[in-house]
Design a protein around this motif. Structure first.
Motif, PDB file in Angstrom:
ATOM      1  N   ALA A 116       0.542   9.662   5.487  1.00 46.96           N
ATOM      2  CA  ALA A 116       1.156   9.604   4.367  1.00 46.96           C
ATOM      3  C   ALA A 116       1.020   8.407   3.794  1.00 46.96           C
ATOM      4  CB  ALA A 116       2.688  10.215   4.272  1.00 46.96           C
ATOM      5  N   MET A 117       0.967   8.507   2.550  1.00 48.40           N
ATOM      6  CA  MET A 117       1.478   6.973   1.857  1.00 48.40           C
ATOM      7  C   MET A 117       2.519   6.068   2.496  1.00 48.40           C
ATOM      8  SD  MET A 117      -0.926   7.581  -1.870  1.00 48.40           S
ATOM      9  CE  MET A 117       0.172   9.019  -2.264  1.00 48.40           C
ATOM     10  N   ASN A 221      -4.490   3.976  -1.433  1.00 47.59           N
ATOM     11  CA  ASN A 221      -5.458   4.570  -0.978  1.00 47.59           C
ATOM     12  C   ASN A 221      -5.753   4.662   0.710  1.00 47.59           C
ATOM     13  OD1 ASN A 221      -7.076   5.430  -3.310  1.00 47.59           O
ATOM     14  ND2 ASN A 221      -7.861   2.866  -3.239  1.00 47.59           N
ATOM     15  N   LEU A 222      -3.696   3.806   1.336  1.00 48.19           N
ATOM     16  CA  LEU A 222      -4.061   3.876   3.241  1.00 48.19           C
ATOM     17  C   LEU A 222      -3.182   5.093   2.844  1.00 48.19           C
ATOM     18  CD1 LEU A 222      -2.861   0.265   2.640  1.00 48.19           C
ATOM     19  CD2 LEU A 222      -5.492   1.480   3.934  1.00 48.19           C
ATOM     20  N   LEU A 223      -3.282   5.815   4.664  1.00 50.50           N
ATOM     21  CA  LEU A 223      -2.400   6.821   5.440  1.00 50.50           C
ATOM     22  C   LEU A 223      -1.805   6.357   6.377  1.00 50.50           C
ATOM     23  CD1 LEU A 223      -4.840  10.213   4.245  1.00 50.50           C
ATOM     24  CD2 LEU A 223      -2.940   9.690   2.626  1.00 50.50           C
ATOM     25  N   PHE A 224      -0.484   6.285   6.601  1.00 50.34           N
ATOM     26  CA  PHE A 224       0.076   6.209   8.101  1.00 50.34           C
ATOM     27  C   PHE A 224       0.885   7.155   8.699  1.00 50.34           C
ATOM     28  CE2 PHE A 224      -0.371   2.432   4.957  1.00 50.34           C
ATOM     29  CZ  PHE A 224      -0.569   1.474   6.119  1.00 50.34           C
ATOM     30  N   ILE A 232      -8.664   5.115   5.676  1.00 48.32           N
ATOM     31  CA  ILE A 232      -8.926   4.607   4.568  1.00 48.32           C
ATOM     32  C   ILE A 232      -9.750   5.587   4.025  1.00 48.32           C
ATOM     33  CG2 ILE A 232     -10.077   2.744   3.725  1.00 48.32           C
ATOM     34  CD1 ILE A 232      -9.598   0.382   6.435  1.00 48.32           C
ATOM     35  N   VAL A 233      -8.778   5.455   2.622  1.00 44.23           N
ATOM     36  CA  VAL A 233      -9.643   6.512   1.676  1.00 44.23           C
ATOM     37  C   VAL A 233     -10.351   6.380   0.035  1.00 44.23           C
ATOM     38  CG1 VAL A 233      -8.024   8.573   2.749  1.00 44.23           C
ATOM     39  CG2 VAL A 233      -7.450   7.315   0.349  1.00 44.23           C
ATOM     40  N   ASP A 234     -10.716   6.768  -0.425  1.00 42.36           N
ATOM     41  CA  ASP A 234     -11.802   6.317  -1.659  1.00 42.36           C
ATOM     42  C   ASP A 234     -12.603   5.727  -1.350  1.00 42.36           C
ATOM     43  OD1 ASP A 234     -12.405   6.430  -4.270  1.00 42.36           O
ATOM     44  OD2 ASP A 234      -9.469   6.491  -4.758  1.00 42.36           O
ATOM     45  N   ARG A 249      -6.848  -8.034  -1.547  1.00 39.78           N
ATOM     46  CA  ARG A 249      -5.632  -6.431  -2.084  1.00 39.78           C
ATOM     47  C   ARG A 249      -5.030  -6.450  -1.212  1.00 39.78           C
ATOM     48  NH1 ARG A 249      -3.362  -5.004  -5.002  1.00 39.78           N
ATOM     49  NH2 ARG A 249      -3.946  -6.411  -6.745  1.00 39.78           N
ATOM     50  N   ALA A 250      -5.715  -5.671  -0.054  1.00 41.87           N
ATOM     51  CA  ALA A 250      -4.423  -5.249   0.865  1.00 41.87           C
ATOM     52  C   ALA A 250      -2.950  -6.111   0.682  1.00 41.87           C
ATOM     53  CB  ALA A 250      -5.066  -5.284   2.161  1.00 41.87           C
ATOM     54  N   VAL A 251      -3.077  -7.473   0.614  1.00 37.52           N
ATOM     55  CA  VAL A 251      -2.109  -8.515   1.067  1.00 37.52           C
ATOM     56  C   VAL A 251      -1.254  -8.453  -0.169  1.00 37.52           C
ATOM     57  CG1 VAL A 251      -1.056 -10.756   1.475  1.00 37.52           C
ATOM     58  CG2 VAL A 251      -2.727  -9.514   2.711  1.00 37.52           C
ATOM     59  N   LEU A 252      -1.618  -8.153  -1.424  1.00 35.62           N
ATOM     60  CA  LEU A 252      -0.894  -8.817  -2.841  1.00 35.62           C
ATOM     61  C   LEU A 252       0.161  -7.242  -3.088  1.00 35.62           C
ATOM     62  CD1 LEU A 252      -3.247  -9.808  -4.848  1.00 35.62           C
ATOM     63  CD2 LEU A 252      -1.182 -10.182  -4.752  1.00 35.62           C
ATOM     64  N   SER A 253      -1.282  -5.743  -2.231  1.00 29.93           N
ATOM     65  CA  SER A 253      -0.100  -3.850  -2.451  1.00 29.93           C
ATOM     66  C   SER A 253       0.888  -3.905  -1.129  1.00 29.93           C
ATOM     67  CB  SER A 253      -1.562  -3.743  -2.430  1.00 29.93           C
ATOM     68  OG  SER A 253      -1.086  -1.703  -2.348  1.00 29.93           O
ATOM     69  N   GLY A 254       0.421  -5.013  -0.062  1.00 25.14           N
ATOM     70  CA  GLY A 254       1.453  -4.309   1.001  1.00 25.14           C
ATOM     71  C   GLY A 254       2.598  -5.075   1.510  1.00 25.14           C
TER      72      GLY A 254
END
Length: 335
Positions: A116-117, A221-224, A232-234, A249-254
């Motif tokens: 799930a996201m 675009n991440l499922l846990f 990782i998708v898309d 991008r990962a740090v900004l988003s997460g």
């Protein structure tokens, strides 16, 4: 009764699956996420699949060169999957991951992944560590493929998303002119953006190390599954660019919220990455700044307040980062 476009697409996908994979379609549930491209979770007698039809108004699918870039991105996804990476497996036919339906639409089909996201800004330490490790694995696989000369990893001459002072200044002028009647918040954000652009030195525009990158490594675009990264998708945007942009991008988003960066989660991400791949101190900060310079041009727009949820989230990330620009060195520089 005439078939709707969606009915026609689903029927043609069902026929394709039966013809090429002897899979009977049992049900198809529309996934209403993303822009224009039609997506379905498909149940078959051989398991669950994910199907995507590329809408001609979303991508330049009439352009063979552009289609080649999408195919190459899907081949990179396949390489990552074959290495044991957490991502869906694209179904291939004659070695290709992109397929054409009788109606003329291009599409791809891949396995479904569990998980799930997690909402943007709320990906905690354990999950960020898992994401960092997976990102490093992904970059390492693609570097190895490029070094060995595999077809999917032959880079073009120029990395995409190269930073340009002239483009920054020109784009800002256009946005400022268009923001005459925008809200005070929009104009303040643009003024802060301009102040940061003016403060950048020549070193800030030096290209990062080039290589293959996902270029869309954000929360949606991440499922846990629990604390584990399921997928990782898309991969559609994957291009020869700067892998460090995936880190930014990962740090900004997460890890970024209205309260600022969750530093422990940032540290966990870098520790996960460094468990596989070298990342000198200060590299992450440079990646975040470079990413901000690229993306702030897209997201800090006169109309962003009236945009849908996803562009607003990206704009908020750009604004929160800009508001903390002077403190970024002290906060993240030693990571």
């Amino acid at each position: 009764m005439l078939l709707t476009t969606e009915d026609q697409l689903v029927n043609e996908i069902a026929d394709w699956l039966k013809k090429h994979f002897s899979a009977e379609l049992l049900s198809a549930e529309r996934v209403k996420r993303g822009l224009l491209n039609e997506k379905w979770i498909v149940e078959t007698n051989k398991g669950w699949l994910f199907a995507k039809s590329y809408h001609p108004e979303r991508f330049k699918m009439h352009d063979p060169e552009f289609r080649g870039k999408i195919e190459n991105a899907l081949q990179l996804q396949l390489l990552f999957y074959q290495s044991g990476g957490p991502c869906p497996e694209p179904l291939t036919l004659d070695g290709r991951c992109m397929h054409i339906l009788p109606c003329g639409r291009y599409m791809t089909v891949m396995t479904c992944c569990p998980g799930a996201m997690v909402p943007a800004g709320k990906i905690g330490e354990h999950r960020m560590h898992a994401l960092g490790r997976a990102a490093a694995d992904m970059h390492t696989v693609w570097d190895s493929a490029m070094a060995s000369g595999l077809g999917a990893a032959v880079p073009p001459e120029e990395p995409v998303w190269r930073l340009s002072r002239e483009e920054l200044e020109r784009t800002w002028e256009v946005s400022w002119e268009a923001a005459r009647n925008s809200s005070e918040r929009v104009r303040n954000a643009l003024q802060l953006q301009k102040a940061i652009v003016d403060s950048l030195g020549d070193d800030d525009f030096k290209p990062l190390t080039a290589g293959w990158a996902h270029l869309d490594l954000w929360a949606d675009n991440l499922l846990f599954e629990g604390d584990a990264l399921a997928a990782i998708v898309d991969f559609d945007r994957a291009r020869y660019s700067f892998p460090a942009l995936d880190l930014g991008r990962a740090v900004l988003s997460g890890t970024l919220s209205e309260r600022g960066f969750h530093k422990d989660a940032v540290v966990a991400f870098t520790e996960g990455y460094r468990s596989v791949r070298r990342l000198p101190p200060g590299s992450l900060l440079r990646a975040i700044k470079y990413d901000w310079c690229i993306e702030s041009l897209w997201w800090i727009q006169p109309s962003f307040e009236s945009s849908s949820m996803v562009p607003v989230r990206f704009a908020e990330e750009m604004i929160h980062t800009a508001e903390r620009w002077e403190q970024l060195d002290a906060l993240l520089g030693d990571i």
